[in-house]
Write an enzyme that holds these catalytic residues in place. Structure first.
Site, PDB file in Angstrom:
ATOM      1  N   GLU A  66       0.827  -1.199   0.000  1.00 55.06           N
ATOM      2  CA  GLU A  66       0.000   0.000   0.000  1.00 55.06           C
ATOM      3  C   GLU A  66       0.863   1.252   0.000  1.00 55.06           C
ATOM      4  OE1 GLU A  66      -3.081  -2.134   3.032  1.00 55.06           O
ATOM      5  OE2 GLU A  66      -2.941   0.034   3.070  1.00 55.06           O
ATOM      6  N   CYS A 112       2.918   8.420   1.510  1.00 48.66           N
ATOM      7  CA  CYS A 112       3.249   7.466   2.571  1.00 48.66           C
ATOM      8  C   CYS A 112       3.715   6.160   1.919  1.00 48.66           C
ATOM      9  CB  CYS A 112       2.022   7.248   3.454  1.00 48.66           C
ATOM     10  SG  CYS A 112       2.346   6.085   4.781  1.00 48.66           S
ATOM     11  N   CYS A 130       4.355  -7.138   8.144  1.00 53.25           N
ATOM     12  CA  CYS A 130       5.253  -6.621   9.173  1.00 53.25           C
ATOM     13  C   CYS A 130       5.368  -7.647  10.290  1.00 53.25           C
ATOM     14  CB  CYS A 130       4.701  -5.315   9.737  1.00 53.25           C
ATOM     15  SG  CYS A 130       5.858  -4.493  10.864  1.00 53.25           S
ATOM     16  N   CYS A 139       2.241  -4.724  16.332  1.00 57.63           N
ATOM     17  CA  CYS A 139       1.517  -3.709  17.120  1.00 57.63           C
ATOM     18  C   CYS A 139       0.040  -4.098  17.162  1.00 57.63           C
ATOM     19  CB  CYS A 139       1.673  -2.328  16.493  1.00 57.63           C
ATOM     20  SG  CYS A 139       3.392  -1.802  16.346  1.00 57.63           S
ATOM     21  N   CYS A 152      -2.756  -2.476  14.793  1.00 58.57           N
ATOM     22  CA  CYS A 152      -2.406  -2.359  13.377  1.00 58.57           C
ATOM     23  C   CYS A 152      -2.842  -3.586  12.586  1.00 58.57           C
ATOM     24  CB  CYS A 152      -0.891  -2.188  13.257  1.00 58.57           C
ATOM     25  SG  CYS A 152      -0.304  -2.265  11.574  1.00 58.57           S
ATOM     26  N   GLY A 210       5.118  -2.139   7.223  1.00 58.38           N
ATOM     27  CA  GLY A 210       6.459  -2.618   7.538  1.00 58.38           C
ATOM     28  C   GLY A 210       7.222  -1.697   8.470  1.00 58.38           C
ATOM     29  N   GLU A 211       8.323  -2.218   8.973  1.00 62.50           N
ATOM     30  CA  GLU A 211       9.217  -1.470   9.866  1.00 62.50           C
ATOM     31  C   GLU A 211      10.495  -1.199   9.071  1.00 62.50           C
ATOM     32  OE1 GLU A 211       9.733  -0.008  13.066  1.00 62.50           O
ATOM     33  OE2 GLU A 211      11.652   0.269  12.047  1.00 62.50           O
ATOM     34  N   SER A 268       9.636   6.548  10.121  1.00 65.65           N
ATOM     35  CA  SER A 268       9.064   6.250  11.430  1.00 65.65           C
ATOM     36  C   SER A 268       9.457   4.833  11.847  1.00 65.65           C
ATOM     37  CB  SER A 268       7.539   6.346  11.315  1.00 65.65           C
ATOM     38  OG  SER A 268       6.954   5.918  12.505  1.00 65.65           O
ATOM     39  N   SER A 297       7.516   5.999  16.744  1.00 67.17           N
ATOM     40  CA  SER A 297       6.113   5.640  16.927  1.00 67.17           C
ATOM     41  C   SER A 297       5.949   5.216  18.392  1.00 67.17           C
ATOM     42  CB  SER A 297       5.809   4.493  15.946  1.00 67.17           C
ATOM     43  OG  SER A 297       4.477   4.178  15.955  1.00 67.17           O
ATOM     44  N   ASN A 320       3.275   5.962  21.051  1.00 71.73           N
ATOM     45  CA  ASN A 320       1.931   5.380  21.260  1.00 71.73           C
ATOM     46  C   ASN A 320       1.565   4.937  22.667  1.00 71.73           C
ATOM     47  OD1 ASN A 320       1.591   5.692  18.496  1.00 71.73           O
ATOM     48  ND2 ASN A 320       2.495   3.713  18.097  1.00 71.73           N
ATOM     49  N   ASN A 362      -7.779   5.373  14.272  1.00 74.58           N
ATOM     50  CA  ASN A 362      -8.670   5.108  13.146  1.00 74.58           C
ATOM     51  C   ASN A 362      -9.274   3.719  13.331  1.00 74.58           C
ATOM     52  OD1 ASN A 362      -9.303   6.566  10.856  1.00 74.58           O
ATOM     53  ND2 ASN A 362      -7.680   5.690   9.610  1.00 74.58           N
ATOM     54  N   CYS A 370      -2.805   2.135   8.274  1.00 73.17           N
ATOM     55  CA  CYS A 370      -1.792   1.169   7.901  1.00 73.17           C
ATOM     56  C   CYS A 370      -2.335  -0.268   7.745  1.00 73.17           C
ATOM     57  CB  CYS A 370      -0.736   1.252   8.999  1.00 73.17           C
ATOM     58  SG  CYS A 370       0.547   0.085   8.931  1.00 73.17           S
TER      59      CYS A 370
HETATM   60  S1  SF4 Z   1       2.227  -0.127  13.131  1.00 71.89           S
HETATM   61 FE1  SF4 Z   1       3.960  -0.260  11.698  1.00 71.89          FE
HETATM   62  S2  SF4 Z   1       5.554  -1.348  12.909  1.00 71.89           S
HETATM   63 FE2  SF4 Z   1       3.605  -1.718  13.991  1.00 71.89          FE
HETATM   64  S3  SF4 Z   1       2.858  -3.665  13.113  1.00 71.89           S
HETATM   65 FE3  SF4 Z   1       1.948  -1.994  11.909  1.00 71.89          FE
HETATM   66  S4  SF4 Z   1       3.329  -1.771  10.146  1.00 71.89           S
HETATM   67 FE4  SF4 Z   1       4.464  -2.902  11.743  1.00 71.89          FE
END
Ligand code: SF4
Length: 351
Positions: A78, A108, A115, A119, A122, A166-167, A196, A221, A223, A299, A342
């Protein structure tokens, strides 16, 4: 080029043609002699970029793309186009005045398919890590979107945020190689790029050593206000606790007027209390660097148990941070009607 017996500098010519002139056909690369172009085509070489396979347009102008990497594994990622910037990246005093026109936009960008970071808020996390994106796939997403909107680098104001799927710091080499392509060949400024991380400490340490000419700005990030909540919301915190992340940031040598950004997704009833804001203020001050905090009301996503925070809670949180002397910005949620958080699109479209 070296592999097919050509001098290595021809590789530079090719990179220039693909990323600066943004050519998508070997026949059009006239800087290469005709017999060489023919030889490349006959050997099956192609140039191009990832294809925009599907477009979802939001009422607020945000466009979200499923991008086909056009590789044998048929993976999609994406990428999002947000015209007129993203609220949080603009108007914070770190950049010059800019007019609100369509050409001020934020893209973005994804760095991995899926990933591994897990998280809890996510949807991308639910995909697990499918694979790393290559350097060309990361840079190619950007070029595909620049082409779609006829963006002229150098004239139009475009920001990049590496905050998609992804990270980035778990695909560090490909991510940084893509940044170098985008800076050196496409001509984008690293001061208009923000990466990020969820808090990969060895990645932050490497990143701090990158030369300023190719180093994007850094966002953490965050949070959550403390280790116990953060380890619940972002299990990566068990590996690299919150203070280790903040302390790693200290090594970044900021450019004039640059700040470290802390992203903070407000989860209703979980991370949105004023005492949490005071803990966040203490944490970010620990960097000893100029910082700002971007607040994002969560969101809602299908199948995720968190609640959107009340408007009052968001405002109280913002005020509590401001009263602590922290620069704080409320980012508008973009593209809610097209699942623009995301990983939501890939999950929704592909099941
Ligand atoms: S927020 Fe970013 S780092 Fe965390 S699981 Fe989702 S894609 Fe991976």
């Amino acid at each position: 080029m070296a592999k097919i017996g050509e001098p290595a500098w021809r590789g530079r010519q090719l990179a220039e043609a693909i990323y600066c002139q943004r050519l998508t056909d070997i026949a059009a690369i006239t800087v290469l002699a005709k017999p060489l172009r023919r030889r490349l085509v006959e050997a099956g070489w192609k140039v191009g970029r990832p294809a925009i396979a599907q477009v979802f347009r939001s009422a607020d102008g945000t466009e979200r793309y499923l991008i086909d990497c056009q590789t044998v594994d048929a993976q999609t990622v994406e990428t999002v186009w947000m015209p007129e910037g993203d609220g949080g990246e603009a108007g914070d005093g770190s950049e010059e005045e800019e007019e609100k026109t369509w050409d001020r936009a934020t893209i973005c960008v994804s760095s991995q398919v899926g990933c591994a970071v897990a998280c809890r808020f996510c949807l991308t996390a639910r995909l697990g890590l499918q694979r790393n994106l290559t350097t060309g796939e990361i840079a190619g997403q950007v070029v595909a979107v620049l082409d779609r909107h006829g963006v002229e680098v150098g004239r139009d104001r475009v920001n990049l945020v590496f905050m998609g799927m992804g990270e980035p710091f778990l695909n560090y080499d490909n991510f940084m190689a893509a940044v170098r392509l985008l800076v050196n060949e496409v001509g984008l400024s690293p001061r208009r790029m923000t990466v990020s991380t969820a808090g990969v400490v060895p990645g932050i340490e490497r990143f701090a050593q990158e030369p300023a000419e190719v180093r994007p700005k850094l966002a953490i990030s965050l949070n959550a206000p403390n280790d116990s909540i953060r380890s619940e919301v972002m299990p990566i915190n068990r590996k690299w606790p919150i203070e280790a992340v903040v302390d790693a940031v200290r090594a970044v040598r900021l450019r004039p007027r640059e700040r470290i950004t802390f992203e903070y997704v407000l989860l209703g009833g979980v991370t949105d209390r004023p005492e949490h804001a005071r803990e966040v203020a203490r944490l970010v001050r620990r960097t000893g660097l100029p910082v700002k905090v971007n607040l994002i009301a969560w969101n809602p996503g299908p199948g995720i148990e968190y609640a959107t925070p009340e408007a009052d809670a968001v405002e109280n949180f913002r005020r509590a941070l401001a009263e602590e002397g922290i620069a704080v910005y409320l980012r508008k949620p973009r593209g809610r009607d097209i699942y623009a958080a995301c990983g939501q699109l890939k999950r929704t479209v592909e099941g």
